[in-house]
Design a protein around this motif. Sequence first.
Motif, PDB file in Angstrom:
ATOM      1  N   THR A  58      41.763  38.224  33.124  1.00 49.44           N
ATOM      2  CA  THR A  58      42.891  37.569  32.842  1.00 49.44           C
ATOM      3  C   THR A  58      43.988  37.694  33.927  1.00 49.44           C
ATOM      4  O   THR A  58      44.895  37.037  34.151  1.00 49.44           O
ATOM      5  CB  THR A  58      43.378  37.696  31.738  1.00 49.44           C
ATOM      6  OG1 THR A  58      43.593  39.231  31.295  1.00 49.44           O
ATOM      7  CG2 THR A  58      42.322  37.152  30.463  1.00 49.44           C
ATOM      8  N   TRP A  61      45.019  35.202  36.727  1.00 55.10           N
ATOM      9  CA  TRP A  61      45.815  34.112  36.648  1.00 55.10           C
ATOM     10  C   TRP A  61      47.295  34.471  35.980  1.00 55.10           C
ATOM     11  O   TRP A  61      47.730  33.610  35.559  1.00 55.10           O
ATOM     12  CB  TRP A  61      45.031  33.409  35.460  1.00 55.10           C
ATOM     13  CG  TRP A  61      43.811  32.939  35.850  1.00 55.10           C
ATOM     14  CD1 TRP A  61      42.477  33.449  35.918  1.00 55.10           C
ATOM     15  CD2 TRP A  61      43.639  31.673  36.737  1.00 55.10           C
ATOM     16  NE1 TRP A  61      41.353  32.863  36.260  1.00 55.10           N
ATOM     17  CE2 TRP A  61      42.217  32.032  37.141  1.00 55.10           C
ATOM     18  CE3 TRP A  61      44.017  30.777  37.323  1.00 55.10           C
ATOM     19  CZ2 TRP A  61      41.464  30.809  37.954  1.00 55.10           C
ATOM     20  CZ3 TRP A  61      43.653  29.739  38.263  1.00 55.10           C
ATOM     21  CH2 TRP A  61      42.295  29.938  38.505  1.00 55.10           C
ATOM     22  N   ARG A  67      46.314  36.009  42.337  1.00 59.73           N
ATOM     23  CA  ARG A  67      45.111  35.431  43.023  1.00 59.73           C
ATOM     24  C   ARG A  67      45.246  35.606  44.499  1.00 59.73           C
ATOM     25  O   ARG A  67      43.942  35.702  45.253  1.00 59.73           O
ATOM     26  CB  ARG A  67      45.239  33.974  42.550  1.00 59.73           C
ATOM     27  CG  ARG A  67      44.898  33.674  41.201  1.00 59.73           C
ATOM     28  CD  ARG A  67      44.868  32.131  40.878  1.00 59.73           C
ATOM     29  NE  ARG A  67      45.902  31.448  41.037  1.00 59.73           N
ATOM     30  CZ  ARG A  67      47.040  31.427  40.313  1.00 59.73           C
ATOM     31  NH1 ARG A  67      46.807  32.018  39.293  1.00 59.73           N
ATOM     32  NH2 ARG A  67      47.897  30.656  40.624  1.00 59.73           N
ATOM     33  N   ASN A 119      42.607  26.778  35.559  1.00 59.05           N
ATOM     34  CA  ASN A 119      43.041  27.784  34.783  1.00 59.05           C
ATOM     35  C   ASN A 119      41.545  28.867  34.457  1.00 59.05           C
ATOM     36  O   ASN A 119      40.778  28.702  35.103  1.00 59.05           O
ATOM     37  CB  ASN A 119      43.417  27.362  33.300  1.00 59.05           C
ATOM     38  CG  ASN A 119      42.427  26.334  32.659  1.00 59.05           C
ATOM     39  OD1 ASN A 119      41.470  26.675  32.945  1.00 59.05           O
ATOM     40  ND2 ASN A 119      42.932  25.235  32.334  1.00 59.05           N
ATOM     41  N   THR A 120      42.038  29.876  33.863  1.00 61.73           N
ATOM     42  CA  THR A 120      41.127  31.022  33.329  1.00 61.73           C
ATOM     43  C   THR A 120      39.642  30.262  33.061  1.00 61.73           C
ATOM     44  O   THR A 120      38.520  30.449  33.476  1.00 61.73           O
ATOM     45  CB  THR A 120      41.439  31.808  32.512  1.00 61.73           C
ATOM     46  OG1 THR A 120      42.483  32.540  33.205  1.00 61.73           O
ATOM     47  CG2 THR A 120      40.343  33.005  32.508  1.00 61.73           C
TER      48      THR A 120
END
Length: 392
Positions: A58, A61, A67, A119-120
């Motif tokens: 996680t 993100w 990132r 997104n994840t």
Amino acid sequence: MRSQLLLGLAVLGLFGGDRWIEPAATQPAPAANPMVAPVAAPTIGLQLSSQWPAGQDTGLWQTARDRQAMITAIDRSLTWLATPAAEKAYRDRPANQPDRRWVQRSLQRFRQLLQTSRNTASFEAALRREFQLWQSPGLDNNNRVDFTAYYEAVYPASLTRTETYRYPLYRRPADFDRWAQPHLTRRQIEGEDGLLGDRSPLAGTELVWLSDRLAAFLVHVQGSARLQLTNGREFTVGYAGATQHPYRSIGQELVQDGVFTAEALTLGKLINWFAANPDRLSDYLPRNDRFVFFKPTAGAAATGSLSQPLTPGRSIATDKTLFPPGALALIKAPLAGDRGGLSYRYVLDQDTGSAIRGYGRVDVFWGTGATAKARAGDVNGPGSLYYLLLKR
């Protein structure tokens, strides 16, 4: 290769072996780890995993910066994989290992997904569609991998010897290639108390002096360091060679002597114990005959065995005779700062170390300075290691 930085737990290279973090333009060096002894590698290779672990990274993100750090680490692996050195490294590898182009394509696709996923959930779903996980057989072929962490330390130092700064780091002797075997031991070079000084066979080759004897020893374990000089300037040193003696972990020595249990030993506890028992330094430090030489690195970033800068929290050190250098991996590990239990994290295999041997050892790089030191010193426990490769 120097996982230099190791200081982490292995505790600081203390437990397991020297780890060197080398400046970019230098030859890779070994890495170290204090508490964990080298383990003989089983003959089996990476194993295709039938399922993905339930957890997710996680952290990728949380912010765009997270990132970007991962993308930077990927780009450093891709840069190295495009070199003749990488071509040779993969050409010389066993046939049952992933080839260089497979590793490159996998990194490129992972990078693209990281940039385009919303997104994840969408990112992880794409990974499961397109990638396979190849798991390390671990210790004794039971998939268990022992994790430690390392960091780049910052120590006070002086370019001249004073009553405060008495413990030198030495340059590589000009005639080192002609030294007779067996090489001189640590005790012969610096004395039982570390203060042989002008009587040392290396007198005149001092590079810099530290005020703390254990700190100077830990720089040997780590293979490099960032130093804060008395004139306010920063001075960096890196690995320049080492004597041909095996690394002997003082962490393991303390465990064997009953001072700590292996489970209880951390870098912080080791440092605190020697602070309370400074007379014991002359007992334990000379037990490690291996002696490391250094050179100035002009402020170079902590660099791993691929001669690429390491990325805090995203670069790992492994045994490069067994694992694919520069490759993308997923670790399930007891990382410092986590709220208990095991965490999942995507990482790049960009470093190695002399004590990082076998399928059951991984060292995670946590960065530079006090915060990295605190986090690295608490990482010590079992987990799992997987490599991500595109489906074929």
